[in-house]
Design an enzyme around this catalytic site. Sequence first.
Site, short mmCIF file in Angstrom:
data_model
loop_
_atom_site.label_atom_id
_atom_site.label_comp_id
_atom_site.label_asym_id
_atom_site.label_seq_id
_atom_site.Cartn_x
_atom_site.Cartn_y
_atom_site.Cartn_z
N LYS A 185 0.82 -1.21 0.00
CA LYS A 185 0.00 0.00 0.00
C LYS A 185 0.87 1.27 0.00
O LYS A 185 2.09 1.19 0.12
CB LYS A 185 -0.94 -0.04 1.21
CG LYS A 185 -1.92 -1.23 1.17
CD LYS A 185 -3.02 -1.07 0.13
CE LYS A 185 -3.68 -2.36 -0.31
NZ LYS A 185 -4.48 -3.08 0.66
C1 LIG Z 1 -5.50 -4.07 1.07
C2 LIG Z 1 -6.97 -3.89 1.22
C3 LIG Z 1 -7.66 -4.29 2.37
C4 LIG Z 1 -7.07 -5.14 3.45
O1 LIG Z 1 -5.95 -4.71 4.04
P1 LIG Z 1 -5.14 -5.65 5.06
O2 LIG Z 1 -4.31 -4.67 5.82
O3 LIG Z 1 -4.35 -6.60 4.24
O4 LIG Z 1 -6.13 -6.35 5.94
C5 LIG Z 1 -9.00 -3.98 2.47
N1 LIG Z 1 -9.65 -3.35 1.50
C6 LIG Z 1 -9.04 -2.96 0.36
C7 LIG Z 1 -9.83 -2.22 -0.68
C8 LIG Z 1 -7.68 -3.24 0.18
O5 LIG Z 1 -7.08 -2.90 -0.97
#
Ligand SMILES: *Cc1c(COP(=O)(O)O)cnc(C)c1O
Length: 371
Positions: A185
């Site tokens: 991210k």
């Molecule tokens: C990455 C992501 C998540 C989940 O994130 P984690 O930290 O891996 O639990 C949830 N929603 C969206 C849209 C994502 O891209």
Amino acid sequence: MSLKIIPINKPSITELEISYVNDAISTGWGEKCNDYIYKFQNDFAEYQQSKFALATSSCTGAIHLALMALGIKAGDEVIVPDITWIATVEPVLYIGAKPVFVDILRDTWCIDPEKIKTAITPKTKAIIVVHLYGNVCEMDEIMQIAKDYNLVVLEDAAEGLGSEYKGKKAGSIGDAGVFSFHGTKTMTTGEGGILVTNNETVFEKAKVLNDHGRNPKDPENKMFWMREYGYKYKMSNLQAALGCAQIRRIDELVEKKRQIFNWYTTLLSNIPGQLNFEQTDTKNSYWLPTLVFNKSLIFKRDSFFELCKLNKVDSRPFFFPLSSLPIFEDKKENIIAYDMYARGINLPSFHDITFEEVSKVCSLVKEFING
Ligand SMILES: *Cc1c(COP(=O)(O)O)cnc(C)c1O
């Protein structure tokens, strides 16, 4: 000659991150075991212009806590976009509530407000909106619908960190917002997430649920005495130290994403397809540059990925409509989602990618479609 892999995403780590984590691992114990967590929550809330923030071990956990704190119960219906990462929807299932999949808009690929209205039933309690790939949802329309029908809005801003809607940060507009700090991210804590809200009751509830149901309002001698059971999605102090460094660099990290996206826009200007869309009055943080080819082009997605693999370029497919997965019921009336997912690809955008590397990716795309 072995080619260097161009990964789709990876974190930007500098001396600053290393010094923060070094400090946390050397000194962040005992009476200081929560210092970085509190600092990270404060810094993040300030960046978001939200009153409260609760750091978690993942965004998935933050979504689970948020839904429970917002009062979602078994049997309730929760409206979600058909195109998103599965983690948006799984916590709805944990609770025993029912996800109701709604179609997306053709330009932003985010949930269609008009289609939300037609999906509302007497059982609907919440709308989860997702700022897909950095693109921004139509928040005014969505908040108005929520008001008219007495629903709560959770913004899944895992992909929208740094995006803005009419001057407000994505994730700060709904009743609660959540973010992910997974290593792919815009900023990372290794693994991690956060819940933000301006509603003190929601925040307090989430905090209790995140501490095994332990309520700080109970007297000292009731320390290990719980009135209800809870969960544990706590972020560690070590992860929070990494988060403190990354949030200091957040403007730089977002600007870099925008620069990379601009390279793609320039280099792919003649392509018969559409890249991430930025409406007026919004700022797109372009977490993941995504290209959806025009229907006129016969695009064989699997062959494209083979070509990428051969050239050591990491590309990803656009999400499948979640309602097309075997665990759910088909919802083919979500015409746009079903029509375009197979024509979409995600392109590499890690912060340290060079212009040359982006050019290589774009040449591959052009080579492929010109056959
Ligand atoms: C990455 C992501 C998540 C989940 O994130 P984690 O930290 O891996 O639990 C949830 N929603 C969206 C849209 C994502 O891209």
